[in-house]
Design an enzyme around this catalytic site. Structure first.
Site, PDB file in Angstrom:
ATOM      1  N   VAL A  59      34.336  38.858 -23.765  1.00 48.90           N
ATOM      2  CA  VAL A  59      34.964  37.779 -23.003  1.00 48.90           C
ATOM      3  C   VAL A  59      34.300  36.495 -23.455  1.00 48.90           C
ATOM      4  O   VAL A  59      33.069  36.410 -23.487  1.00 48.90           O
ATOM      5  CB  VAL A  59      34.750  37.969 -21.482  1.00 48.90           C
TER       6      VAL A  59
ATOM      7  N   GLY B 256      33.718  32.439 -22.858  1.00 46.36           N
ATOM      8  CA  GLY B 256      33.826  31.385 -21.849  1.00 46.36           C
ATOM      9  C   GLY B 256      33.554  30.022 -22.465  1.00 46.36           C
ATOM     10  O   GLY B 256      32.678  29.882 -23.323  1.00 46.36           O
ATOM     11  N   TYR B 257      34.302  29.033 -22.001  1.00 48.24           N
ATOM     12  CA  TYR B 257      34.131  27.657 -22.515  1.00 48.24           C
ATOM     13  C   TYR B 257      33.971  26.662 -21.365  1.00 48.24           C
ATOM     14  O   TYR B 257      33.764  25.476 -21.586  1.00 48.24           O
ATOM     15  CB  TYR B 257      35.354  27.258 -23.371  1.00 48.24           C
ATOM     16  N   GLY B 258      34.110  27.152 -20.108  1.00 45.61           N
ATOM     17  CA  GLY B 258      33.998  26.278 -18.931  1.00 45.61           C
ATOM     18  C   GLY B 258      32.933  26.829 -18.008  1.00 45.61           C
ATOM     19  O   GLY B 258      31.784  27.046 -18.422  1.00 45.61           O
ATOM     20  N   SER B 259      33.325  27.145 -16.765  1.00 45.63           N
ATOM     21  CA  SER B 259      32.322  27.628 -15.810  1.00 45.63           C
ATOM     22  C   SER B 259      31.685  28.947 -16.258  1.00 45.63           C
ATOM     23  O   SER B 259      30.564  29.260 -15.868  1.00 45.63           O
ATOM     24  CB  SER B 259      32.949  27.802 -14.423  1.00 45.63           C
TER      25      SER B 259
ATOM     26  N   GLU C  67      39.733  33.341 -11.925  1.00 44.33           N
ATOM     27  CA  GLU C  67      40.475  32.401 -12.781  1.00 44.33           C
ATOM     28  C   GLU C  67      41.943  32.318 -12.379  1.00 44.33           C
ATOM     29  O   GLU C  67      42.807  32.060 -13.212  1.00 44.33           O
ATOM     30  CB  GLU C  67      40.364  32.849 -14.248  1.00 44.33           C
TER      31      GLU C  67
HETATM   32  C1  SIN Z   1      36.056  29.591 -18.818  1.00 47.98           C
HETATM   33  O1  SIN Z   1      34.985  29.219 -18.376  1.00 47.98           O
HETATM   34  O2  SIN Z   1      36.109  30.142 -19.924  1.00 47.98           O
HETATM   35  C2  SIN Z   1      37.356  29.457 -18.076  1.00 47.98           C
HETATM   36  C3  SIN Z   1      37.525  28.167 -17.378  1.00 47.98           C
HETATM   37  C4  SIN Z   1      36.614  27.987 -16.191  1.00 47.98           C
HETATM   38  O3  SIN Z   1      36.461  28.905 -15.368  1.00 47.98           O
HETATM   39  O4  SIN Z   1      36.002  26.925 -16.074  1.00 47.98           O
END
Ligand code: SIN
Length: 208
Positions: A9, A11-14, A89
């Site tokens: 997985v 992730g690019y944000g939270s 999400e």
């Molecule tokens: C992520 O972090 O990859 C999805 C977007 C988020 O939850 O900020």
């Protein structure tokens, strides 16, 4: 990669500063062909239905790349983690698949290195690549804002709070984490991706 082998997985944000549960390794990586933008409205985490905040999504852009983190989820935990992420999400994000180019640290644990060694190497980047699950707020979802001037996004972020905390904290935690990752790669975030996140962070600070 099949679910019997586990999943990755990215992730690019939270997900960068608040990882999914049950991951065995987490490895920095780059996602090519996208830019990170705060063009997804948030009424369940960093804002409310009455006053939505702004959170990150990935927007296709062939010239861009973003710094991200890839998590390996072992097979036994795939159903549980998938369910967790689908709930977390849910405000417009869709589970998609992208190819992640991994940039492991020097001191990678042996088991992680063995797993990496089984992955293909991309000829242009020289990095191991892996098909990864990524949650994207694509432009067809109801919470997608679309292109918005940075100053307008900054004003929204500076003032909103939701069940997961302030919108400012989301941005700051992400900006700090990405800067630490870039420093560990002996560069600045703006050497890797565009200056959008730096500019947005600065604009929010000037607004508060
Ligand atoms: C992520 O972090 O990859 C999805 C977007 C988020 O939850 O900020």
């Amino acid at each position: 990669m099949t679910q019997e082998e586990g999943i990755w997985v990215v992730g690019y944000g939270s997900l960068i500063y608040k990882p999914p549960p049950h991951s065995t390794y987490c490895i920095p990586g780059l996602i090519y062909g996208f830019k990170r933008r705060f063009w997804q409205s948030s009424s369940d985490h960093r804002g409310t239905v009455e006053s939505p905040g702004r959170v990150a999504t990935l927007v296709p852009d062939p010239k861009s790349k973003v710094l991200a983190v890839s998590y390996y989820i072992p097979p036994d935990f795939v159903p549980q983690v998938t369910e967790y992420l689908n709930v977390r999400e849910q405000d417009g994000y869709k589970a998609c698949t992208v190819l992640t180019h991994l940039h492991p640290p020097q001191d990678l644990p042996l088991l992680a290195q063995e797993r990496l060694d089984k992955l293909p190497i991309d000829v242009s980047t020289g990095k191991h690549t892996v098909e990864s699950v990524v949650y994207i707020g694509t432009e067809d979802n109801g919470s997608y804002i679309g292109p918005e001037p940075i100053i307008d996004t900054a004003r929204v972020i500076a003032t909103n709070v939701g069940p997961s905390g302030s919108n400012y904290d989301y941005l700051k935690l992400l900006h700090d984490a990405l800067n630490r990752m870039a420093a560990a790669m002996r560069c600045k975030l703006s050497d890797i991706e565009d200056t959008y996140l730096d500019n947005l962070f600065e604009a929010v600070q000037l607004t508060t």
